[in-house]
Design a protein around this motif. Structure first.
Motif, PDB file in Angstrom:
ATOM      1  N   MET A   1       0.886  -1.208  -0.001  1.00  0.00           N
ATOM      2  CA  MET A   1      -0.204   0.032   0.150  1.00  0.00           C
ATOM      3  C   MET A   1       0.825   1.304   0.022  1.00  0.00           C
ATOM      4  O   MET A   1       1.814   1.518   0.765  1.00  0.00           O
ATOM      5  CB  MET A   1      -1.002  -0.048   1.231  1.00  0.00           C
ATOM      6  CG  MET A   1      -1.792   1.107   1.345  1.00  0.00           C
ATOM      7  SD  MET A   1      -3.151   0.950   2.618  1.00  0.00           S
ATOM      8  CE  MET A   1      -2.163   0.692   3.991  1.00  0.00           C
ATOM      9  N   ASP A   2       0.403   2.183  -0.652  1.00  0.00           N
ATOM     10  CA  ASP A   2       1.168   3.554  -0.747  1.00  0.00           C
ATOM     11  C   ASP A   2       0.319   4.648  -0.319  1.00  0.00           C
ATOM     12  O   ASP A   2      -0.936   4.610  -0.158  1.00  0.00           O
ATOM     13  CB  ASP A   2       1.882   3.810  -2.024  1.00  0.00           C
ATOM     14  CG  ASP A   2       0.871   3.631  -3.110  1.00  0.00           C
ATOM     15  OD1 ASP A   2       1.152   4.097  -4.161  1.00  0.00           O
ATOM     16  OD2 ASP A   2      -0.391   3.496  -2.868  1.00  0.00           O
ATOM     17  N   VAL A   3       1.241   5.548  -0.151  1.00  0.00           N
ATOM     18  CA  VAL A   3       0.224   6.924   0.107  1.00  0.00           C
ATOM     19  C   VAL A   3       0.900   8.120  -0.225  1.00  0.00           C
ATOM     20  O   VAL A   3       2.005   8.142  -0.626  1.00  0.00           O
ATOM     21  CB  VAL A   3      -0.037   7.232   1.789  1.00  0.00           C
ATOM     22  CG1 VAL A   3       1.588   7.516   2.303  1.00  0.00           C
ATOM     23  CG2 VAL A   3      -0.818   8.051   2.340  1.00  0.00           C
ATOM     24  N   ILE A  24       8.330  10.589   0.664  1.00  0.00           N
ATOM     25  CA  ILE A  24       6.865  10.534   0.657  1.00  0.00           C
ATOM     26  C   ILE A  24       6.419  10.968  -0.950  1.00  0.00           C
ATOM     27  O   ILE A  24       6.698  12.076  -1.027  1.00  0.00           O
ATOM     28  CB  ILE A  24       6.283  10.972   1.865  1.00  0.00           C
ATOM     29  CG1 ILE A  24       6.573  10.440   3.152  1.00  0.00           C
ATOM     30  CG2 ILE A  24       4.487  10.618   1.364  1.00  0.00           C
ATOM     31  CD1 ILE A  24       6.308   8.934   3.386  1.00  0.00           C
ATOM     32  N   ALA A  25       5.537  10.360  -1.585  1.00  0.00           N
ATOM     33  CA  ALA A  25       5.202  10.884  -3.001  1.00  0.00           C
ATOM     34  C   ALA A  25       4.341  12.184  -2.375  1.00  0.00           C
ATOM     35  O   ALA A  25       3.492  11.906  -1.288  1.00  0.00           O
ATOM     36  CB  ALA A  25       4.293   9.748  -3.512  1.00  0.00           C
ATOM     37  N   VAL A  58      -4.452   8.814   0.470  1.00  0.00           N
ATOM     38  CA  VAL A  58      -3.898  10.097   0.912  1.00  0.00           C
ATOM     39  C   VAL A  58      -3.737  10.571   2.169  1.00  0.00           C
ATOM     40  O   VAL A  58      -4.292  10.269   3.141  1.00  0.00           O
ATOM     41  CB  VAL A  58      -4.841  11.154  -0.004  1.00  0.00           C
ATOM     42  CG1 VAL A  58      -4.967  11.121  -1.493  1.00  0.00           C
ATOM     43  CG2 VAL A  58      -6.313  11.089   0.667  1.00  0.00           C
ATOM     44  N   LEU A  59      -3.024  11.826   2.439  1.00  0.00           N
ATOM     45  CA  LEU A  59      -2.727  12.255   3.426  1.00  0.00           C
ATOM     46  C   LEU A  59      -2.911  13.884   3.604  1.00  0.00           C
ATOM     47  O   LEU A  59      -2.357  14.271   2.573  1.00  0.00           O
ATOM     48  CB  LEU A  59      -1.331  12.017   4.280  1.00  0.00           C
ATOM     49  CG  LEU A  59      -1.144  10.826   5.134  1.00  0.00           C
ATOM     50  CD1 LEU A  59       0.363  10.643   5.317  1.00  0.00           C
ATOM     51  CD2 LEU A  59      -1.960  11.047   6.438  1.00  0.00           C
ATOM     52  N   GLY A 115      -5.182  14.058   8.060  1.00  0.00           N
ATOM     53  CA  GLY A 115      -6.021  13.097   7.617  1.00  0.00           C
ATOM     54  C   GLY A 115      -5.667  12.123   6.845  1.00  0.00           C
ATOM     55  O   GLY A 115      -5.160  12.542   5.749  1.00  0.00           O
ATOM     56  N   TYR A 116      -5.758  10.887   7.159  1.00  0.00           N
ATOM     57  CA  TYR A 116      -5.629   9.542   6.041  1.00  0.00           C
ATOM     58  C   TYR A 116      -7.110   9.331   5.456  1.00  0.00           C
ATOM     59  O   TYR A 116      -7.798   8.943   6.490  1.00  0.00           O
ATOM     60  CB  TYR A 116      -4.601   8.699   6.942  1.00  0.00           C
ATOM     61  CG  TYR A 116      -4.505   7.399   5.984  1.00  0.00           C
ATOM     62  CD1 TYR A 116      -3.626   7.158   5.077  1.00  0.00           C
ATOM     63  CD2 TYR A 116      -5.729   6.390   6.218  1.00  0.00           C
ATOM     64  CE1 TYR A 116      -3.339   6.111   4.416  1.00  0.00           C
ATOM     65  CE2 TYR A 116      -5.220   5.186   5.631  1.00  0.00           C
ATOM     66  CZ  TYR A 116      -4.349   4.910   4.726  1.00  0.00           C
ATOM     67  OH  TYR A 116      -4.420   3.769   3.975  1.00  0.00           O
TER      68      TYR A 116
END
Length: 191
Positions: A1-3, A24-25, A58-59, A115-116
């Protein structure tokens, strides 16, 4: 999993990656900020909207500065108070000091909520620090409202007057990087 950390500010993205301990992307997105004083509602809305645009976990974040004498304002609207019509942050921080001149209570709270959202789960992480608003802007460091916010525990100095170690302690209290990093590592969202 990526964010993906959603921001259009490369410096903010670089700083976030530094606090996460790795790259981090990041990606900009045009997000509508709903007009609410409820930071959890605001960040949840931003996170869902970012996910809908990007299609990956997303964050997002929202930073607030709340004055007790003004019932919590400027709160999440702080950027409008900082930049105002002229777009000059210098005059904005002076205006913020003047806003409290008629009040005995200059207490304030600086806070940040991350927020994630992954399409199903919304997780919120909040940090906050109490302090006071200075009579005049002071200091050369920091960002945004740091020239006027005197965080508790720093001997009456504004955040912009702190040395590197002090500023890092202040910044990491408001921005709950540790909680976000733990969550992401536990879910292997970053590896």
């Amino acid at each position: 999993m990526d964010v993906v950390y959603v921001t259009g500010n490369p410096e903010k993205a670089e700083n976030f990656a530094k606090h996460m301990g790795q790259e981090i992307a990041h990606q900009p997105a045009e997000l509508d900020e709903i007009q609410t004083m409820d930071s959890e509602e605001l960040v949840g809305h931003k996170a869902r909207q970012a996910y809908a645009q990007i299609g990956r976990p997303v964050l997002v974040e929202d930073v607030e500065l709340s004055f007790k004498a003004l019932g919590g304002l400027p709160g999440p609207f702080v950027k409008f108070f900082l930049y105002g019509e002229d777009g000059d942050i210098g005059s904005g921080v002076v205006r913020m000091c003047r806003m409290l001149d008629g009040f005995q209570d200059r207490s304030a709270v600086a806070s940040c909520t991350f927020g994630y959202f992954d399409g199903a789960e919304l997780r919120l992480f909040s940090g906050r620090l109490e302090g006071m608003i200075a009579d005049e802007p002071r200091g050369e460091g920091g960002f945004g409202f740091d020239k006027v916010f005197m965080p508790d525990g720093f001997d009456g100095r504004t955040a912009a007057e702190l040395d590197i170690a002090g500023y890092e302690r202040y910044y990491a209290t408001i921005k709950p990087f540790g909680m976000v990093r733990e969550f992401l590592e536990a879910g292997r969202a970053i590896s």
